[in-house]
Design a protein around this motif. Structure first.
Motif, PDB file in Angstrom:
ATOM      1  N   GLU A 140       0.821  -1.207   0.000  1.00  0.00           N
ATOM      2  CA  GLU A 140       0.000   0.000   0.000  1.00  0.00           C
ATOM      3  C   GLU A 140       0.860   1.263   0.000  1.00  0.00           C
ATOM      4  O   GLU A 140       0.603   2.220  -0.738  1.00  0.00           O
ATOM      5  CB  GLU A 140      -0.921  -0.001   1.220  1.00  0.00           C
ATOM      6  CG  GLU A 140      -2.030  -1.027   1.144  1.00  0.00           C
ATOM      7  CD  GLU A 140      -2.763  -1.173   2.465  1.00  0.00           C
ATOM      8  OE1 GLU A 140      -2.450  -0.418   3.416  1.00  0.00           O
ATOM      9  OE2 GLU A 140      -3.661  -2.042   2.558  1.00  0.00           O
ATOM     10  N   ARG A 141       1.887   1.276   0.840  1.00  0.00           N
ATOM     11  CA  ARG A 141       2.739   2.467   0.944  1.00  0.00           C
ATOM     12  C   ARG A 141       3.585   2.646  -0.320  1.00  0.00           C
ATOM     13  O   ARG A 141       3.832   3.772  -0.757  1.00  0.00           O
ATOM     14  CB  ARG A 141       3.633   2.377   2.185  1.00  0.00           C
ATOM     15  CG  ARG A 141       2.913   2.410   3.519  1.00  0.00           C
ATOM     16  CD  ARG A 141       2.084   3.670   3.709  1.00  0.00           C
ATOM     17  NE  ARG A 141       0.716   3.524   3.229  1.00  0.00           N
ATOM     18  CZ  ARG A 141      -0.015   4.466   2.677  1.00  0.00           C
ATOM     19  NH1 ARG A 141       0.469   5.673   2.508  1.00  0.00           N
ATOM     20  NH2 ARG A 141      -1.239   4.255   2.264  1.00  0.00           N
ATOM     21  N   LEU A 142       4.056   1.546  -0.904  1.00  0.00           N
ATOM     22  CA  LEU A 142       4.845   1.644  -2.135  1.00  0.00           C
ATOM     23  C   LEU A 142       3.992   2.156  -3.289  1.00  0.00           C
ATOM     24  O   LEU A 142       4.413   3.055  -4.033  1.00  0.00           O
ATOM     25  CB  LEU A 142       5.456   0.282  -2.477  1.00  0.00           C
ATOM     26  CG  LEU A 142       6.700  -0.092  -1.666  1.00  0.00           C
ATOM     27  CD1 LEU A 142       6.936  -1.595  -1.694  1.00  0.00           C
ATOM     28  CD2 LEU A 142       7.929   0.652  -2.195  1.00  0.00           C
ATOM     29  N   GLU A 143       2.797   1.601  -3.437  1.00  0.00           N
ATOM     30  CA  GLU A 143       1.953   2.025  -4.557  1.00  0.00           C
ATOM     31  C   GLU A 143       1.445   3.456  -4.359  1.00  0.00           C
ATOM     32  O   GLU A 143       1.124   4.137  -5.343  1.00  0.00           O
ATOM     33  CB  GLU A 143       0.807   1.045  -4.742  1.00  0.00           C
ATOM     34  CG  GLU A 143       1.301  -0.320  -5.260  1.00  0.00           C
ATOM     35  CD  GLU A 143       0.186  -1.251  -5.670  1.00  0.00           C
ATOM     36  OE1 GLU A 143      -0.906  -1.177  -5.072  1.00  0.00           O
ATOM     37  OE2 GLU A 143       0.425  -2.059  -6.594  1.00  0.00           O
ATOM     38  N   MET A 188      14.460   2.219  -5.053  1.00  0.00           N
ATOM     39  CA  MET A 188      13.555   3.377  -5.025  1.00  0.00           C
ATOM     40  C   MET A 188      14.304   4.651  -5.379  1.00  0.00           C
ATOM     41  O   MET A 188      13.868   5.428  -6.232  1.00  0.00           O
ATOM     42  CB  MET A 188      12.957   3.537  -3.615  1.00  0.00           C
ATOM     43  CG  MET A 188      11.738   2.718  -3.308  1.00  0.00           C
ATOM     44  SD  MET A 188      11.210   2.924  -1.558  1.00  0.00           S
ATOM     45  CE  MET A 188      11.237   4.705  -1.335  1.00  0.00           C
ATOM     46  N   GLY A 189      15.411   4.876  -4.707  1.00  0.00           N
ATOM     47  CA  GLY A 189      16.164   6.104  -4.931  1.00  0.00           C
ATOM     48  C   GLY A 189      16.729   6.203  -6.329  1.00  0.00           C
ATOM     49  O   GLY A 189      16.755   7.287  -6.937  1.00  0.00           O
ATOM     50  N   ALA A 190      17.171   5.079  -6.874  1.00  0.00           N
ATOM     51  CA  ALA A 190      17.821   5.077  -8.188  1.00  0.00           C
ATOM     52  C   ALA A 190      16.852   5.354  -9.323  1.00  0.00           C
ATOM     53  O   ALA A 190      17.270   5.631 -10.446  1.00  0.00           O
ATOM     54  CB  ALA A 190      18.523   3.743  -8.420  1.00  0.00           C
ATOM     55  N   ALA A 243       9.334   9.121  -9.559  1.00  0.00           N
ATOM     56  CA  ALA A 243       9.115   7.781 -10.109  1.00  0.00           C
ATOM     57  C   ALA A 243       7.875   7.141  -9.493  1.00  0.00           C
ATOM     58  O   ALA A 243       7.557   7.354  -8.326  1.00  0.00           O
ATOM     59  CB  ALA A 243      10.336   6.905  -9.865  1.00  0.00           C
ATOM     60  N   LYS A 244       7.187   6.359 -10.287  1.00  0.00           N
ATOM     61  CA  LYS A 244       6.018   5.621  -9.836  1.00  0.00           C
ATOM     62  C   LYS A 244       6.397   4.166  -9.568  1.00  0.00           C
ATOM     63  O   LYS A 244       7.328   3.625 -10.174  1.00  0.00           O
ATOM     64  CB  LYS A 244       4.896   5.676 -10.879  1.00  0.00           C
ATOM     65  CG  LYS A 244       4.440   7.084 -11.222  1.00  0.00           C
ATOM     66  CD  LYS A 244       3.905   7.827 -10.011  1.00  0.00           C
ATOM     67  CE  LYS A 244       3.401   9.216 -10.386  1.00  0.00           C
ATOM     68  NZ  LYS A 244       3.005   9.988  -9.185  1.00  0.00           N
ATOM     69  N   ALA A 302       8.821  -2.634  -9.699  1.00  0.00           N
ATOM     70  CA  ALA A 302       9.540  -1.786 -10.636  1.00  0.00           C
ATOM     71  C   ALA A 302       9.286  -0.322 -10.272  1.00  0.00           C
ATOM     72  O   ALA A 302       8.180   0.027  -9.830  1.00  0.00           O
ATOM     73  CB  ALA A 302       9.073  -2.043 -12.068  1.00  0.00           C
ATOM     74  N   PHE A 303      10.293   0.498 -10.440  1.00  0.00           N
ATOM     75  CA  PHE A 303      10.191   1.942 -10.197  1.00  0.00           C
ATOM     76  C   PHE A 303      10.555   2.650 -11.495  1.00  0.00           C
ATOM     77  O   PHE A 303      11.612   2.408 -12.065  1.00  0.00           O
ATOM     78  CB  PHE A 303      11.140   2.368  -9.074  1.00  0.00           C
ATOM     79  CG  PHE A 303      10.917   1.606  -7.784  1.00  0.00           C
ATOM     80  CD1 PHE A 303       9.986   2.034  -6.851  1.00  0.00           C
ATOM     81  CD2 PHE A 303      11.638   0.440  -7.511  1.00  0.00           C
ATOM     82  CE1 PHE A 303       9.779   1.331  -5.680  1.00  0.00           C
ATOM     83  CE2 PHE A 303      11.436  -0.265  -6.338  1.00  0.00           C
ATOM     84  CZ  PHE A 303      10.508   0.193  -5.419  1.00  0.00           C
ATOM     85  N   ASN A 304       9.666   3.520 -11.949  1.00  0.00           N
ATOM     86  CA  ASN A 304       9.878   4.113 -13.268  1.00  0.00           C
ATOM     87  C   ASN A 304       9.196   5.495 -13.346  1.00  0.00           C
ATOM     88  O   ASN A 304       8.168   5.690 -12.770  1.00  0.00           O
ATOM     89  CB  ASN A 304       9.303   3.184 -14.344  1.00  0.00           C
ATOM     90  CG  ASN A 304       9.962   3.386 -15.684  1.00  0.00           C
ATOM     91  OD1 ASN A 304      10.769   4.297 -15.881  1.00  0.00           O
ATOM     92  ND2 ASN A 304       9.611   2.550 -16.646  1.00  0.00           N
TER      93      ASN A 304
END
Length: 261
Positions: free
Chosen positions: A195-198, A232-234, A239-240, A259-261
């Motif tokens: 939940e927190r990531l999304e 996350m930072g990279a 980024a979503k 995935a972070f993009n």
């Protein structure tokens, strides 16, 4: 070239390399679903250095079997990918430009947090690979900053992978089968993280130790979650987050990937 996403994968037990499971099948498909990178930079839970990060310059990194008590077939496995010393030096330069001291290892190989998922993602071992260490005892916020320093890599064709485990309390492993259901303290933590990531709630995530349910029970030590914060930072500002996979192994291991993009 469009920037690559950054990735967090849960590598679970070394048996992931041998034993069928939803997470194994996911990783076998993941490499084919991503744009092909020119090189891979892996931040694994199994390489920590004191005081500052380090990069591996090994031109032919060895396959490190940093585990015991598993079938001989695991010890016979090799992942013969070429190293990526130029990418390692580029990562070191980015750290230094951000004011972060960095060590260099001439011969550090690939630990199982790197080679097990890569053997599934890129079984031909045809993408050069280098590793970056965690900083022993440093906070999630420190590791997010390490990732932020590396953000340019994704614009240069380098796939940044954080490899750990969304939950990792092996003290609670008592021989449960690979498909054992997750106890509530594992599933509730996994749901909170998702939940927190999304929601891209970095403030809550960086303070997960105090805010997430059963955080310390799921991570008696933090090294298996810290690669998530580097990934996350990279990804860079704004980024979503995308949940790529969710499953549990042996009850106590949440095998989520993002995935972070």
């Amino acid at each position: 070239m469009s920037p690559l996403p950054t990735i967090f994968v849960s590598h679970g037990s070394p048996m992931l390399a041998l034993q069928d499971s939803p997470a194994r099948r996911f990783l076998q498909e993941l490499g084919q679903s991503l744009p092909r990178p020119k090189a891979i930079a892996v931040v694994s839970a199994h390489w920590e250095t004191a005081g500052s990060p380090a990069v591996s310059l090994a031109p032919r990194p060895s396959t490190i079997h940093d585990f015991g008590g598993f079938p001989q077939a695991l010890f016979d496995m090799r992942y013969p990918a070429a190293g990526a010393p130029e990418v390692a030096e580029r990562a070191a330069a980015l750290f230094e430009a951000a004011g972060i001291p960095v060590g260099r290892s001439a011969d550090r190989g690939l630990d199982h947090g790197a080679w097990v998922p890569l053997k599934l993602m890129y079984p031909d071992a045809d993408v050069p690979v280098m590793q970056i260490s965690l900083v022993r005892g440093a906070s999630p916020a420190v590791h997010e900053k390490l990732g932020q320093a590396l953000a340019q890599l994704r614009h240069e064709g380098v796939l940044v992978i954080g490899s750990g485990s969304l939950t990792h309390n092996l003290y609670e492993y008592r021989g449960q089968p690979v498909d054992a259901p997750a106890p509530h303290w594992v599933s509730e933590f996994e749901s909170w993280m998702c939940e927190r990531l999304e929601a891209n709630d970095a403030e809550a995530l960086l303070d997960y130790r105090n805010r997430a349910p059963s955080a310390k029970q799921n991570h008696p030590t933090e090294e298996h979650l810290l690669p998530l914060f580097v990934a996350m930072g990279a990804a860079g500002a704004g980024a979503k987050t995308q949940l790529l996979h969710s499953s549990f192994e042996h009850g106590v291991l949440a095998m989520d990937a993002y995935a972070f993009n």
